[in-house]
Structure formats: C-alpha cells, structure tokens
Design a protein around this motif. Structure first.
Motif, short mmCIF file in Angstrom:
data_model
loop_
_atom_site.label_atom_id
_atom_site.label_comp_id
_atom_site.label_asym_id
_atom_site.label_seq_id
_atom_site.Cartn_x
_atom_site.Cartn_y
_atom_site.Cartn_z
N UNK A 1 -13.29 -29.31 42.57
CA UNK A 1 -12.67 -29.89 43.76
C UNK A 1 -11.70 -28.93 44.43
N UNK A 2 -10.96 -28.18 43.63
CA UNK A 2 -10.02 -27.20 44.20
C UNK A 2 -10.76 -26.12 44.98
N UNK A 3 -11.85 -25.62 44.40
CA UNK A 3 -12.63 -24.56 45.07
C UNK A 3 -13.22 -25.09 46.37
N UNK A 4 -13.81 -26.31 46.34
CA UNK A 4 -14.38 -26.88 47.56
C UNK A 4 -13.31 -27.09 48.63
N UNK A 5 -12.14 -27.55 48.21
CA UNK A 5 -11.06 -27.75 49.18
C UNK A 5 -10.66 -26.46 49.86
N UNK A 6 -10.55 -25.36 49.08
CA UNK A 6 -10.17 -24.07 49.65
C UNK A 6 -11.25 -23.56 50.60
N UNK A 7 -12.52 -23.67 50.20
CA UNK A 7 -13.62 -23.20 51.05
C UNK A 7 -13.66 -23.96 52.37
N UNK A 8 -13.56 -25.29 52.30
CA UNK A 8 -13.58 -26.09 53.53
C UNK A 8 -12.38 -25.77 54.42
N UNK A 9 -11.23 -25.51 53.80
CA UNK A 9 -10.04 -25.16 54.58
C UNK A 9 -10.24 -23.84 55.33
N UNK A 10 -10.82 -22.87 54.64
CA UNK A 10 -11.06 -21.57 55.29
C UNK A 10 -12.04 -21.72 56.45
N UNK A 11 -13.12 -22.48 56.22
CA UNK A 11 -14.10 -22.70 57.29
C UNK A 11 -13.46 -23.41 58.48
#
Length: 399
Positions: free
Chosen positions: A139-149
């Motif tokens: 969940x942490x990794x997905x949150x960071x990726x979506x934030x960057x996008x």
C-alpha cells in the motif's frame, strides 16, 4: 502424589515449536540452545530420576508460570508468545498513503494530496520494514507511485494552462512572402486598397502565398501586442466585416507595420486596417504543434470599435391587443454578407425616459445578406398611449 502437568517438562523440551529455557520461559525452538554444563536452575540427574520415579519430595527448582505454559494446557486457547513480541496487524500510514495517492492521481489540487501521499508512504515503508510480515508495504509503494503520477500530471497541466495564454505566444515573424520592394507605405494611396468579403478573405487566409502583394481592407480585433510581439507587430483575429461582439472574427493573423502607425493600438481594439498581403508564417504553439497564420503589412489603421446594429432594426407602430398588452412591429435587415440570426430587445419608457414601463424581445432567424424580415415584440403590460419605445440591444449570430 502424582506430578502436576507443569512439572512434567525439562529444560530443552520442545512443545508446539517452543523450547523450555533455563529461566523457565518458552522460547522459539529455532533459537540457539544454552551451552552444555551445569546451569543454574537445571535439575541434577538424581533430582531428575526422583522426579521421573514419582517422588513427591523431588520438585523442580522452578516452575513455569501460566503465561509461559506451552499450548495444549487445559483452558489455554493460544500458543505462547515470546515476551515483548506481538504480530503486526495494521499499518495506518500505508493506508492513508494509498488513499491520498488515489486522490492525487484523480485530482491533484494544489499538489497537497500528492505531497501527503509521499510522506505517509515513506512512514509506512519504515513501519513495514520493522515487522514480519511487512504489513502495509504494498500500500505504501502504491500510494507513492500514484502521488508521483498525480503530481507530474498536475505540473504538466498547470504549465499548459499558463503557456496557453495569449501573452505566451511569440511567433516567428519571418514570412514566406515579402511586401513589394521600394514602395513606401506612407506614400501609398489608400483608395487603391479593396475591401474583401468573407469568401475572398477565406481564400486569402487559406493560401496567403498565392495573394502576396494584394492590397486589402479588413477588420481586426487585437489579441496580443506586447514585448513578445515587439512594438512594430501584433496578433489579431481578423475578418471581412466589422464585428458587433467579441470573438466574431476568427482568423488568427500577424500584422506588422511602422511603430509610428501602431503607436495608439492596444489589446482589445477593433480596427479597420488597410494592409498588404505579405505571405504566411509558421510558429510553434505551447502545446508542441505548429500554427500557420497570414502575415499582413499595415499601411493604415482606424479604431472603429464594435458595430452598432441598432441601424439594422426599424421600429413600427404599437398596436393594443384585445386581451391586454401591446404588439410592436419591427423590421430587421441583415447588413452582413453572410446569413445571420438577429436577437432584438426593446424597452417601453415614459416620455421623459425616467420610468421603464416594460420590455419585449423579438427574433429574426436565418436572414440572408441584405434580407429583411417583419417580426413582433410583444409587451404583456398595459402601456399608456404616450409610451416611448427604444431599442435596448441587438445581437446577431452566424448560425
């Protein structure tokens, strides 16, 4: 007397994956065993023999507490756990990071959701690294990726909006054609310039190179005249007819001329322009494409403003209706060279103009060039015989 269940295990015994330690606690069986030899708390061989034989007086020098008894005792519902260790069940920062990341990817307002998702994602990753299994890591990794996008897309959208303003365009004024050589613009006879109609201007705008040198008269609404264009050129929306409202002219055009001729020109002006067709120019747009625009050399400009269309409407005589109200006859004439639809608003006032007695609207649809139509503006109020009628506004549309 028989031994109780808690006195039936020796140091080193393994039960359900847990081993009995010398200090009376149960530890994971995978942990290293104590070194051989005499260990404080370990029974001697004689004591062990007596215990095994069932002697009541031979007791262990210690007894495991209820909290360290192995899984399987009557009334105990779970296996023992090492002292101070608990299995992780949730990672709140990871969940918040994923939520903020989704918001950032869908609508990154002011970039705050993206920043929050990245910070929470980092906290969630650190917390996941300290637990087994790593709860919340995905969940942490997905949150960071979506934030960057979301943040990157937000920045690109903001840049596109800012760069799409008229001030951002800086066209290359290098033209394909050139004005006639050796001919002074100041000495030109303006009577030699010919007014173009909509069809003729559409052809010139489509292929400016084919009309280089033509002297024309047209109208322009100035859209850009600043440091980017310079003091001797400006961009404008142009057309063959004097516009009655903004955005009525639709051909993007680059006009240049002597700075002394253009000294009084400002953005928003509506001008009547005498100009020579010089060709075309192509420049890069802020969206990455190219745009080609006609280029005109200005000989003279005249500020004319928007056209007053009240002259296209003639007021007739009012007629009182049988069931109340007044019908006012109107004649609308299309002064344009293309088909137009007219919208007219009329007001009824007191003779001195201080009191408004009523309003009415009339429409004349799809009038061809120079075509007239008789329409009626209906007032639903009972107006006095001395009421005065006045045209409040006239608008027209080319559809």
């Amino acid at each position: 007397m028989t031994d109780s269940p808690q006195n039936s295990y020796r140091v080193g015994d393994v039960v359900n994956g847990w081993r009995l330690a010398p200090d009376g606690t149960w530890v994971p069986a995978s942990s290293p065993p104590p070194p051989p030899g005499l260990i404080q708390g370990v029974p001697t061989s004689t004591e062990a023999m007596n215990h095994d034989a069932g002697h009541a007086g031979a007791a262990w020098p210690y007894a495991p507490s209820a909290t360290t008894e192995p899984y399987g005792w009557t009334g105990q519902s779970a296996a023992p756990s090492p002292s101070g260790w608990t299995a992780p069940t949730k990672n709140t920062p990871a969940t918040l990071s994923l939520t903020a990341g989704i918001i950032a990817a869908l609508a990154n307002l002011f970039f705050l959701p993206g920043i929050a998702a990245i910070v929470l994602g980092i906290v969630g990753l650190r917390r996941a690294s300290r637990s087994t299994p790593a709860v919340g890591r995905t969940r942490s990794i997905l949150g960071i990726v979506l934030a960057v996008v979301g943040t990157v897309s937000g920045v690109l959208l903001l840049v596109a909006i800012l760069d799409d303003s008229p001030d951002a365009a800086s066209p290359d004024r290098t033209t394909v054609g050139t004005s006639p050589e050796g001919e002074s613009m100041q000495d030109m006879d303006l009577s030699s310039f010919t007014a173009v109609d909509e069809a003729a201007w559409a052809q010139i705008a489509k292929d400016p190179e084919g009309y280089v040198g033509d002297k024309i008269v047209l109208y322009a609404e100035v859209t850009q005249f600043d440091a980017a264009t310079g003091s001797d050129s400006f961009r404008a929306s142009t057309g063959a007819e004097q516009p009655s409202t903004s955005f009525e002219l639709d051909v993007n055009t680059l006009l240049s001329g002597d700075s002394s001729v253009l000294t009084d020109v400002t953005v928003g002006d509506v001008l009547k322009v005498h100009a020579i067709v010089e060709g075309a120019t192509t420049y890069d747009t802020v969206m990455g494409g190219g745009m080609t625009a006609p280029v005109l050399k200005v000989a003279a400009v005249e500020g004319v403003g928007f056209k007053d269309l009240s002259g296209d409407v003639a007021l007739g005589a009012p007629v009182a209706q049988e069931y109340g109200g007044v019908a006012l006859a109107l004649t609308v004439t299309n002064s344009s060279t293309v088909q137009m639809t007219y919208s007219v608003e009329v007001v009824a006032e007191s003779p001195d103009g201080t009191v408004q007695l009523g309003t009415a609207s009339a429409y004349a649809e799809n009038l061809g060039p120079s075509q007239s139509a008789a329409v009626t503006a209906d007032f639903y109020e009972d107006l006095p015989p001395d009421a005065v009628f006045r045209i409040a506004s006239v608008d027209r549309f080319d559809y």
